[in-house]
Design a protein around this motif. Structure first.
Motif, PDB file in Angstrom:
ATOM      1  N   ASP A 152      18.917 -30.072  13.106  1.00 46.67           N
ATOM      2  CA  ASP A 152      19.598 -31.164  13.678  1.00 46.67           C
ATOM      3  C   ASP A 152      18.408 -31.765  14.874  1.00 46.67           C
ATOM      4  O   ASP A 152      17.677 -31.030  15.228  1.00 46.67           O
ATOM      5  CB  ASP A 152      20.689 -30.748  14.408  1.00 46.67           C
ATOM      6  CG  ASP A 152      21.783 -30.314  13.231  1.00 46.67           C
ATOM      7  OD1 ASP A 152      21.655 -30.496  12.077  1.00 46.67           O
ATOM      8  OD2 ASP A 152      22.521 -29.288  13.654  1.00 46.67           O
ATOM      9  N   VAL A 162      22.625 -34.930  12.614  1.00 40.19           N
ATOM     10  CA  VAL A 162      22.877 -33.694  12.118  1.00 40.19           C
ATOM     11  C   VAL A 162      22.969 -33.784  10.583  1.00 40.19           C
ATOM     12  O   VAL A 162      23.471 -34.574  10.022  1.00 40.19           O
ATOM     13  CB  VAL A 162      24.459 -33.444  12.758  1.00 40.19           C
ATOM     14  CG1 VAL A 162      24.894 -32.040  12.334  1.00 40.19           C
ATOM     15  CG2 VAL A 162      24.261 -33.606  14.320  1.00 40.19           C
ATOM     16  N   ILE A 193      24.354 -27.955  18.455  1.00 38.77           N
ATOM     17  CA  ILE A 193      23.450 -28.290  17.107  1.00 38.77           C
ATOM     18  C   ILE A 193      22.452 -27.115  16.571  1.00 38.77           C
ATOM     19  O   ILE A 193      22.464 -26.007  17.422  1.00 38.77           O
ATOM     20  CB  ILE A 193      22.250 -29.598  17.590  1.00 38.77           C
ATOM     21  CG1 ILE A 193      21.200 -28.885  18.810  1.00 38.77           C
ATOM     22  CG2 ILE A 193      23.212 -30.599  18.179  1.00 38.77           C
ATOM     23  CD1 ILE A 193      20.047 -29.852  18.902  1.00 38.77           C
TER      24      ILE A 193
END
Length: 96
Positions: free
Chosen positions: A64, A9, A59
């Motif tokens: 990410d 991430v 996400i």
């Protein structure tokens, strides 16, 4: 079935750091952290579907990434641990 969830991430923004915490929390609710961004999750198909959808909602697919490794029901013969940390057996006794 045992599924290994890995994630990357982007934490360059406050929103990214928040997504990182949310991804980790979602994974903690279904499995055990075995590396910084790696979780082993022992789940049934319904739990897996729920976890996957939750992670995809968290996400940002532009910055990410997630990777899922499906080790199945016979995961013990597919897993080898080497190194300092103790290995983790998700089917073993849970001591609190």
């Amino acid at each position: 079935m045992l599924i290994v969830v890995t994630y990357d991430v982007n934490t360059q923004t406050p929103a990214g750091r928040k997504r990182l915490r949310q991804v980790a929390k979602a994974c903690e609710n279904h499995g055990q952290r075995v590396q910084f961004s790696v979780f082993e999750c022992l789940v049934d198909p319904a739990q897996w579907t729920g976890l996957r959808l939750q992670l995809l909602d968290i996400i940002d697919e532009e910055s990410d990434s997630l990777r899922f490794y499906f080790l199945g029901k016979n995961w013990k013969r597919r897993l080898e641990h080497v190194g300092a940390k103790q290995g983790y057996d998700p089917t073993g006794p849970l001591i609190i």
